[in-house]
Design an enzyme around this catalytic site. Structure first.
Site, PDB file in Angstrom:
ATOM      1  N   ARG A  58      36.562  44.998  36.417  1.00  0.00           N
ATOM      2  CA  ARG A  58      35.560  45.667  35.579  1.00  0.00           C
ATOM      3  C   ARG A  58      35.801  45.440  34.103  1.00  0.00           C
ATOM      4  O   ARG A  58      34.871  45.515  33.300  1.00  0.00           O
ATOM      5  CB  ARG A  58      35.483  47.153  35.933  1.00  0.00           C
ATOM      6  CG  ARG A  58      34.907  47.382  37.342  1.00  0.00           C
ATOM      7  CD  ARG A  58      34.930  48.839  37.763  1.00  0.00           C
ATOM      8  NE  ARG A  58      36.234  49.451  37.655  1.00  0.00           N
ATOM      9  CZ  ARG A  58      37.164  49.453  38.602  1.00  0.00           C
ATOM     10  NH1 ARG A  58      36.936  48.857  39.750  1.00  0.00           N
ATOM     11  NH2 ARG A  58      38.323  50.041  38.407  1.00  0.00           N
ATOM     12  N   GLU A  95      48.162  54.889  39.738  1.00  0.00           N
ATOM     13  CA  GLU A  95      48.179  56.236  40.303  1.00  0.00           C
ATOM     14  C   GLU A  95      48.077  56.211  41.816  1.00  0.00           C
ATOM     15  O   GLU A  95      48.407  57.173  42.485  1.00  0.00           O
ATOM     16  CB  GLU A  95      47.069  57.102  39.689  1.00  0.00           C
ATOM     17  CG  GLU A  95      45.666  56.631  39.956  1.00  0.00           C
ATOM     18  CD  GLU A  95      45.125  55.663  38.915  1.00  0.00           C
ATOM     19  OE1 GLU A  95      43.904  55.586  38.807  1.00  0.00           O
ATOM     20  OE2 GLU A  95      45.902  54.964  38.241  1.00  0.00           O
TER      21      GLU A  95
END
Length: 172
Positions: A58, A95
């Site tokens: 992205r 994460e």
């Protein structure tokens, strides 16, 4: 236009407890995408940079039109095994797991001032890897830009003194 309303939240993706910010809904809206790129240009236009570097995937979508508008070249930071030839690699933690980024040797010249661009600043793992790739290549990080910064995860503090700009700040 409320750009934040164009970003879809997908709960428990890619694993339970993660609220993934999906920007594909914003990108599909031509007016919202144009406003996003124009706003990022406005945030970055006064930064003294030679090149824009953006991580897969992205980051490419935002970094390429931003580089075009600024009149700069684009350096793509890819997942391992995607670039032919010799590369510099950096492994990092996310994460929700671990990953790595690579850049072609010589894609960033010694002393070049680099603007890093990505979609979301969450824990800071991806951008920290991008910073390391720029440094290993001899470049200097002149600024970092994001569409979204997720607040409360402490990522900005991990970025040290680099100038950081974000278009949207959202709760994690």
């Amino acid at each position: 236009m409320d750009l934040a309303s164009k970003v879809r939240v997908i709960k428990d993706f890619p694993k339970p407890g993660i609220n993934f910010r999906d920007i594909t809904t914003l990108l599909q809206d031509a007016e919202a995408f144009k406003k996003t790129v124009d706003a990022l240009v406005e945030l970055c236009k006064d930064m003294q940079v030679d090149v824009v570097a953006c991580p897969e995937a992205r980051g490419f979508v935002l970094g390429a039109p931003l580089a075009y508008a600024l009149g700069k070249g684009v350096v793509l930071l890819r997942k391992p095994g995607k670039l032919p030839g010799r590369t510099v690699c950096y492994n990092y933690e996310l994460e929700y797991g671990s990953d790595a980024l690579e850049v072609h040797e010589g894609a960033i010249q010694a002393g070049q001032k680099v603007l890093l661009v990505d979609d979301v600043l969450a824990t800071g793992g991806t951008v920290a890897a991008a910073v390391e790739l720029v440094k290993k290549s001899g470049g200097e990080v002149a600024g970092i830009a994001f569409l979204i910064e997720l607040l409360g995860l402490g990522a900005r503090e991990k970025l040290g003194d680099y100038p950081v700009v974000t278009l949207l700040q959202l709760e994690a």
